[in-house]
Each structure stands twice: as structure tokens, then as C-alpha cells.
Write an enzyme that holds these catalytic residues in place. Structure first.
Site, PDB file in Angstrom:
ATOM      1  N   SER A  37       0.797  -1.229   0.000  1.00 43.07           N
ATOM      2  CA  SER A  37       0.000   0.000   0.000  1.00 43.07           C
ATOM      3  C   SER A  37       0.833   1.284   0.000  1.00 43.07           C
ATOM      4  O   SER A  37       0.320   2.354  -0.291  1.00 43.07           O
ATOM      5  CB  SER A  37      -0.952   0.015   1.196  1.00 43.07           C
ATOM      6  OG  SER A  37      -0.249   0.218   2.404  1.00 43.07           O
ATOM      7  N   LYS A  92       0.751   4.624   7.000  1.00 39.63           N
ATOM      8  CA  LYS A  92       0.247   5.448   5.901  1.00 39.63           C
ATOM      9  C   LYS A  92       0.884   6.836   5.994  1.00 39.63           C
ATOM     10  O   LYS A  92       1.573   7.169   6.951  1.00 39.63           O
ATOM     11  CB  LYS A  92      -1.278   5.597   5.966  1.00 39.63           C
ATOM     12  CG  LYS A  92      -2.072   4.301   6.003  1.00 39.63           C
ATOM     13  CD  LYS A  92      -2.054   3.546   4.705  1.00 39.63           C
ATOM     14  CE  LYS A  92      -2.844   2.243   4.806  1.00 39.63           C
ATOM     15  NZ  LYS A  92      -2.693   1.398   3.606  1.00 39.63           N
TER      16      LYS A  92
END
Length: 201
Positions: A37, A92
Site C-alpha cells: 500500500s 500510511k
């Protein structure tokens, strides 16, 4: 070996373990990238060191952080408790902080009405999802609540992030990604030597 020496060894080992646990809990922690990701910034098999103290520490039996030196800023790559399963850690990039208005329009991200310049972002799918299909490419505008963060993966078309499950609570942030200390390419069964020592940004 006398019983006194054995006792001294046990004490030394115990102290070393306590110091190691303290460092892991409050200073720095190792973290392994399990998914894609955050490609291209972070690859599957990258091993990171995460600084924990910079955003404050959570003492036992306290729900509030203390000794807060800084708050996460736009652009920081953070490790946090995944809101849908707090036993799992996610990593993230912070895109918007409390008070910001964030919006996605046809794969472009806007914060407070200004399009972000994102050289780190990767888009692998040329098809643009309409809002009616899902929120991958079009979402918002959303105002980030007090004490919250809006985060996205750099691999935008392959990331499960704030677009889908909402905001990250500041108290659930564990630390800021600092440096890659090891990287293993499992597909080719070899280390990525060129990534070792790379500062994460």
C-alpha cells in the site's frame, strides 16, 4: 560458578530486558512492511525503525499521551493502530490534520482547496472510479475533526485507508517512520542492499 555470580547474571539479564522493553515501548520500535500500500516509498519486506517518543508516550493506565514533542504533520509517514482492529498496526502518509478540508477529485487530492503536489504518489489504474462506485478516486470534501488525521497510502489505487474507513485518532498514533534498516526481496530471495539506511520521507 557461585550462587552470587549466578544471581548477578540474572540481575544483569533482567535489567537488560527491562531496558529493551522500555526502549520498544517508548523510544523506538522495529516495523516490517507486509503489503504494497505504500509503494513506491516503502516496499514489501522493508524493515523500518519507528520513533515513538516524538509524538508523546502513553504510560500504562493512562488514555492520554504525555511528553508530546510534536504532532503529526502533513507528509509524515506514521504507524498507528488500525481503527477497525486496534491489535493491528498500519502505516500510511498523513494528508490532512485537524481543521483541514480534504477532497479527492478524479485521483487528485485537494487540501483546503489547493491541489497537493505528490511526487510520492503512484497510480496503477488509469480508470477513474465514479463516486457512485466507491470512494477510491472521488470523495469529500471532508473536514478533519479535532484530534484526528486523514491518511492515505502512496500506492493510491491499491491502498485501504481513510477514504474507506475514516480518520485516525491522534492517541492511536504509535510513531513516525524514520529509516529502513533492512530490506528483503522475497520474490528474488535476496536483500535489497541499496535500500538499507534510507531515510523515509
Amino acid at each position: 560458578m557461585t550462587s552470587k555470580k549466578i544471581l548477578d547474571y540474572i540481575k544483569s539479564i533482567g535489567i537488560a530486558i527491562l531496558i529493551a522493553l522500555f526502549i520498544r515501548a517508548y523510544i523506538i520500535q522495529a516495523f516490517k512492511i507486509p503489503s504494497g500500500s505504500m509503494i513506491p516509498t516503502l516496499l514489501i519486506g522493508d524493515h523500518l525503525l519507528v520513533t515513538k517518543f516524538i509524538y508523546g508516550v502513553n504510560p500504562p493506565l493512562m488514555d492520554k499521551k504525555i511528553l508530546v514533542f510534536d504532532k503529526p504533520k502533513r507528509g509524515d509517514i506514521i504507524v498507528f493502530k488500525y481503527p477497525e482492529d486496534p491489535d493491528r498496526d498500519f502505516i500510511k502518509r498523513v494528508i490532512a490534520v485537524e481543521g483541514d478540508i480534504v477532497e479527492g477529485r478524479d485521483k487528485k487530492i485537494y487540501v483546503n482547496g489547493v491541489e497537493l503536489k505528490e511526487p510520492y504518489a503512484r497510480y496503477s489504474d488509469s480508470f477513474i472510479h465514479p463516486r457512485e462506485l466507491d470512494l477510491r478516486d472521488n470523495f469529500g470534501p471532508l473536514k478533519v475533526p479535532k484530534g484526528k488525521l486523514f491518511v492515505l497510502g502512496d500506492n493510491r489505487d491499491q491502498s485501504y485507508d481513510s477514504r474507506f474507513w475514516g480518520f485516525v485518532d491522534l492517541k492511536d498514533v504509535k510513531g513516525k517512520a524514520l529509516i529502513i534498516y533492512w530490506s528483503w526481496d522475497s520474490e528474488n530471495s535476496k536483500p535489497r542492499i541499496e535500500r538499507i539506511g534510507k531515510i523515509i520521507k
